[in-house]
Design a protein around this motif. Sequence first.
Motif, PDB file in Angstrom:
ATOM      1  N   CYS A  10       0.536  -1.134   0.178  1.00  0.00           N
ATOM      2  CA  CYS A  10      -0.020   0.034   0.314  1.00  0.00           C
ATOM      3  C   CYS A  10       0.738   1.263  -0.047  1.00  0.00           C
ATOM      4  CB  CYS A  10      -0.838   0.509   1.361  1.00  0.00           C
ATOM      5  SG  CYS A  10      -2.141  -1.869   1.227  1.00  0.00           S
ATOM      6  N   SER A  11       2.171   1.505   0.126  1.00  0.00           N
ATOM      7  CA  SER A  11       3.205   2.246  -0.081  1.00  0.00           C
ATOM      8  C   SER A  11       2.739   2.856  -1.518  1.00  0.00           C
ATOM      9  CB  SER A  11       4.152   1.746   0.459  1.00  0.00           C
ATOM     10  OG  SER A  11       4.573   1.619   2.297  1.00  0.00           O
ATOM     11  N   TYR A  13       1.744   5.322   2.617  1.00  0.00           N
ATOM     12  CA  TYR A  13       0.654   5.851   2.342  1.00  0.00           C
ATOM     13  C   TYR A  13       0.588   7.522   3.048  1.00  0.00           C
ATOM     14  CZ  TYR A  13       0.184   1.533   4.633  1.00  0.00           C
ATOM     15  OH  TYR A  13       0.002   0.119   4.650  1.00  0.00           O
ATOM     16  N   SER A  37      -5.001   7.248   3.173  1.00  0.00           N
ATOM     17  CA  SER A  37      -4.558   6.153   3.704  1.00  0.00           C
ATOM     18  C   SER A  37      -3.417   6.427   4.857  1.00  0.00           C
ATOM     19  CB  SER A  37      -3.438   5.215   2.188  1.00  0.00           C
ATOM     20  OG  SER A  37      -2.524   6.185   2.398  1.00  0.00           O
ATOM     21  N   PHE A  39      -1.335   4.574   8.236  1.00  0.00           N
ATOM     22  CA  PHE A  39      -0.555   2.997   8.763  1.00  0.00           C
ATOM     23  C   PHE A  39      -0.183   3.683  10.493  1.00  0.00           C
ATOM     24  CE2 PHE A  39       3.275   1.010   9.782  1.00  0.00           C
ATOM     25  CZ  PHE A  39       3.103  -0.432   9.623  1.00  0.00           C
ATOM     26  N   ALA A 211       5.383   6.382   3.411  1.00  0.00           N
ATOM     27  CA  ALA A 211       4.283   8.167   3.652  1.00  0.00           C
ATOM     28  C   ALA A 211       4.259   9.013   4.057  1.00  0.00           C
ATOM     29  CB  ALA A 211       3.786   7.290   4.985  1.00  0.00           C
TER      30      ALA A 211
END
Length: 519
Positions: A10-11, A13, A37, A39, A211
């Motif tokens: 998913c990075s 974020y 998004s 984390f 992120a």
Amino acid sequence: MRVVASAKACSPYDVAVIGGGVNGCGIARDAVGRGWSVFLCEKGDLAGATSSAASKLIHGGLRYLEYFQFRLVREALLERETLWRIAPHIVWPLRFVLPHHKGLRPAWMLRLGLFLYDHLGARELLPPTRTLRLGQDPAGAPLKPEYSVGFEYSDCWVEDSRLVVLNARDAADRGATIAPRTSCVTAKRESDVWRLTLRDELTGRKDEITARALVNAAGPWVADVAGAIVGVDAHASVRLVKGSHIVTERLFPHDRCYIFQISDGRVLFAIPYERDFTLIGTTDLDYSGDPGAVAASEQEIDYLCKAASDYFRVPVTTNQVVWSYSGVRPLFDDGASAAQAATRDYVLKLDADSGRPALLNVFGGKLTTYRKLAEAAIAMLAPHLPKPARPGAWTAKASLPGGDFPVLGFEALVEDLQGRYRALDPDLVRRLARAYGTLVPGILKEARSTAELGRSFGAGLTEAELDYLVEREWAMSAEDVVWRRSKLGLRLSREEIEAIDAFLTAARSARAAAEGWNA
């Protein structure tokens, strides 16, 4: 790595949060609810430190009026009914009795303070202050006869560690990645992102994510994270203050609470706790040790017993103490001379110069204002993030998991659940309703007997509830279950707690084998 391995894809974020206390989980929930998004990592269990060691009150902070912290008190007063409405299973109203001590603050000062307390914040459901003649009121019976006049006012109670877990659960349900027992080893700026190196505390395995913005909400470790992990010196901004509490055998039969004035300027709470006990606290002492090793000292326990004994007819002794706990508050250092005078307000420090990815350090705060802190944090981060899919504050009206029933409807919920599960102990159903609200059927399913809930571990804790806590609330040890997800540790023997640990260890090993990772 169990959580991070799947999260890596998913990075980058939008937001990474270090710290799984109430502030970190509140920020994660607010951010993901706006479409970013998210984390979040926490080196231990969620609410494993300060957020599970509070006085467990949703309150304005009556004593903060003396330090002219009117903004903080007003914001906190406004939040009482907001939090009660979104989580009526874990938040509920209390009435506090403040006896007038003739040697301390005069009665006119108490009346003025309580007048302000009643009117600084909107109050729709909580009843106002009233004067008590303690010789004629049941609340006066446990007190020494010299306390003849008192004042009764409203505040609220919260199951503090459950507040944290439910914020995390809601964030995860909305798409956030929540990674307990995952440490952030390093965080480095690389062009327009942060690169975080993460370590699974169970396996030792490392992984990385990126992120666009980083939030340091590490509580009493906020300065350590800023310095050792992020590379920013923040020690001068932090004042660590230790607060300890004791739990005794039940000291009085009614359901009201006491707030006592102490001659050293502090106030002391004595609160009905878990039906059969009384919670007494708190102390305020500057602290310089490891926050993870904090514990109530013999001197603090003795202090709390003696301070309560100045008010109660029957002295409170250390032999009555069945449990004690202590937490470290990471207050913003405002230069106050005494620990109890240091501000409980939150302070947010944003570092986002020269187009670099944003860093937000979170100092201070209290349970009551965690949601407003999160809104303020999001407002500061928003200019440095992609345009949110769902802009605007939203958490004031969105129920936390299990809290989607009317604010005054808890007894109706209990009655409904007890009717649905007639074969189960009504006290068990009530306890589950207090912890899980409308989610109780997800634990009990269609159980027609206690036997259908699996193995019993004592005090009403069953295999069905343990399975739920592992699968839905990240519980991994007996301590997670009996001192944070619940307070059943007050009722369980050492042998029963060890049996819970053994069961959870075996379950974790079986799951690890099935999923191909090392437990």
